[in-house]
Design an enzyme around this catalytic site. Structure first.
Site, PDB file in Angstrom:
ATOM      1  N   CYS A   1       1.522  -1.061   0.060  1.00 33.43           N
ATOM      2  CA  CYS A   1       0.117  -0.204   0.073  1.00 33.43           C
ATOM      3  C   CYS A   1       0.728   1.807  -0.048  1.00 33.43           C
ATOM      4  O   CYS A   1       0.748   1.996  -0.558  1.00 33.43           O
ATOM      5  CB  CYS A   1      -0.840  -0.170   1.369  1.00 33.43           C
ATOM      6  SG  CYS A   1      -1.857   1.323   1.809  1.00 33.43           S
TER       7      CYS A   1
ATOM      8  N   CYS B   1      -6.150  -2.995   7.632  1.00 32.53           N
ATOM      9  CA  CYS B   1      -6.933  -1.722   7.884  1.00 32.53           C
ATOM     10  C   CYS B   1      -8.491  -2.776   6.929  1.00 32.53           C
ATOM     11  O   CYS B   1      -9.643  -2.572   7.252  1.00 32.53           O
ATOM     12  CB  CYS B   1      -8.004  -0.471   7.216  1.00 32.53           C
ATOM     13  SG  CYS B   1      -6.562  -0.786   5.321  1.00 32.53           S
TER      14      CYS B   1
END
Length: 358
Positions: free
Chosen positions: A105, A202
């Site tokens: 990410c 997340c």
């Protein structure tokens, strides 16, 4: 020369909020941006966990931007996040490896995509709330330096950034401890001063990776055999996505003493079980290597290396191997070296580079 413009990735948390505050205090033109990465807004259940993808994160970030009197935008990066992070995460687990989605990410979404879009709107830099520092070294190369607080240091997850990305990156939070950051937020009147940190991945807020992989891929994960290194069958496992190297809990094997996952064999759908001492090895190979403080590898170099996020680091020698791979030989055997995780090399306080463990 006018004021430089910086786009700050606002996650709705205290660290990125203080990063925006500090940069504004330093005289930058600051623009706040929240990256919309989750696929279905209404299924984003991480809000109460302080996650960075849901509607409450956007609301918190917007309130911070209002308080700081800076422009604020939400940018959609769902496609990039799906392809570069979620698809990679599920693919790695299905192939018997243990990925680190935060590293993917950081490189491909938070930096590559956000930086590209920020430059398009006329920004000079991007900034985040990571506990790390960016410095240019005497050799002209940019490198990530450890934050002043070892407790929160996030350099491990940033080893994969390129020189171009680092040249346009600001990380003001790395000069402070977490306690100092919360104090700054409080004194600045930021509404997230006491918001708790997010801990888990997340997009898997309940930590049920296997359930997430099954749901997102629609695949039936076949069961297989637990075996000893010599091939002796010990029992049945629930599918390789449920296991990682060094795992002891959840094996449901009655061996009379603690046993551990020592290897995953995706080709034969076997999970190898062994003793704790079987987990200690002193060498590894890595590929997809990114060099940072050093330009490349001519021969052997003595460094320190971390084999996972919370590993303290260990003395080693790294040397070139075939096809651009790097061999890492530790002075002392290390426990549970795990394929798919990153190995990150340190030269003193600076990230020398890193790669993915094979």
């Amino acid at each position: 020369m006018g004021k430089k413009t910086v786009v700050v990735g606002l996650s709705g948390g205290v660290d990125s909020s203080v990063a925006a505050y500090l940069l504004k205090e330093q005289g930058y033109d600051v623009i706040g941006v929240t990256m919309q990465i989750w696929q279905e807004e209404d299924s984003c259940t991480v809000e109460e966990n302080g996650g960075c993808c849901g509607l409450s994160a956007v609301e918190d970030a917007r309130r911070v931007a209002q308080k700081l009197d800076i422009p604020y935008y939400v940018m959609n990066f769902r496609k990039e996040f799906q392809e570069q992070v979620i698809d990679y995460f599920t693919r790695e687990y299905l192939e018997g490896r243990t990925p680190n989605p935060c590293i993917a990410c950081n490189r491909y979404v938070k930096w590559e995509s956000l930086l590209k879009r920020s430059l398009e709107i006329g920004a000079d830099y991007i900034a985040t709330g990571h506990y790390a520092r960016v410095e240019q070294l005497p050799n002209g190369r940019y490198a990530i330096r450890n934050s002043v607080t070892a407790k929160k240091d996030q350099t491990y997850a940033l080893y994969n950034l390129t020189q171009e990305q680092l040249a346009r990156t600001l990380m003001p939070v790395g000069a402070y401890t977490k306690e100092e950051i919360r104090k700054i937020a409080e004194e600045a009147g930021l509404p997230v001063a006491h918001k708790k940190d997010s801990q888990e991945i997340c997009f898997v807020p309940d930590n049920d990776y296997a359930g997430f992989i099954k749901n997102s891929t629609g695949k039936t994960i076949p069961k297989g055999n637990f075996v000893q290194a010599d091939g002796k069958v010990l029992g049945e496992h629930q599918g390789i996505i449920h296991y990682t190297i060094g795992q002891r809990k959840g094996l449901n094997l009655s061996m009379g003493h603690p046993v551990f996952v020592t290897k995953i064999r995706p080709d034969t759908n076997e999970v190898v079980i062994g003793e704790n001492e079987d987990l200690f090895i002193n060498t590894l190979l890595c590929d997809r290597v990114n060099f940072m403080a050093i330009e490349g590898l001519e021969g052997e170099v003595r460094l320190k290396a971390k084999i996972r996020y919370n590993h303290p680091g260990a003395e080693c020698v790294i040397s070139p191997a075939e096809d651009g791979k790097v061999r890492v030989t530790f002075d002392q055997p290390q426990r549970a070296i795990t394929p798919g995780q990153a190995v990150v090399f340190y030269q003193g306080e600076y990230v020398a580079g890193g790669g993915i463990i094979l």
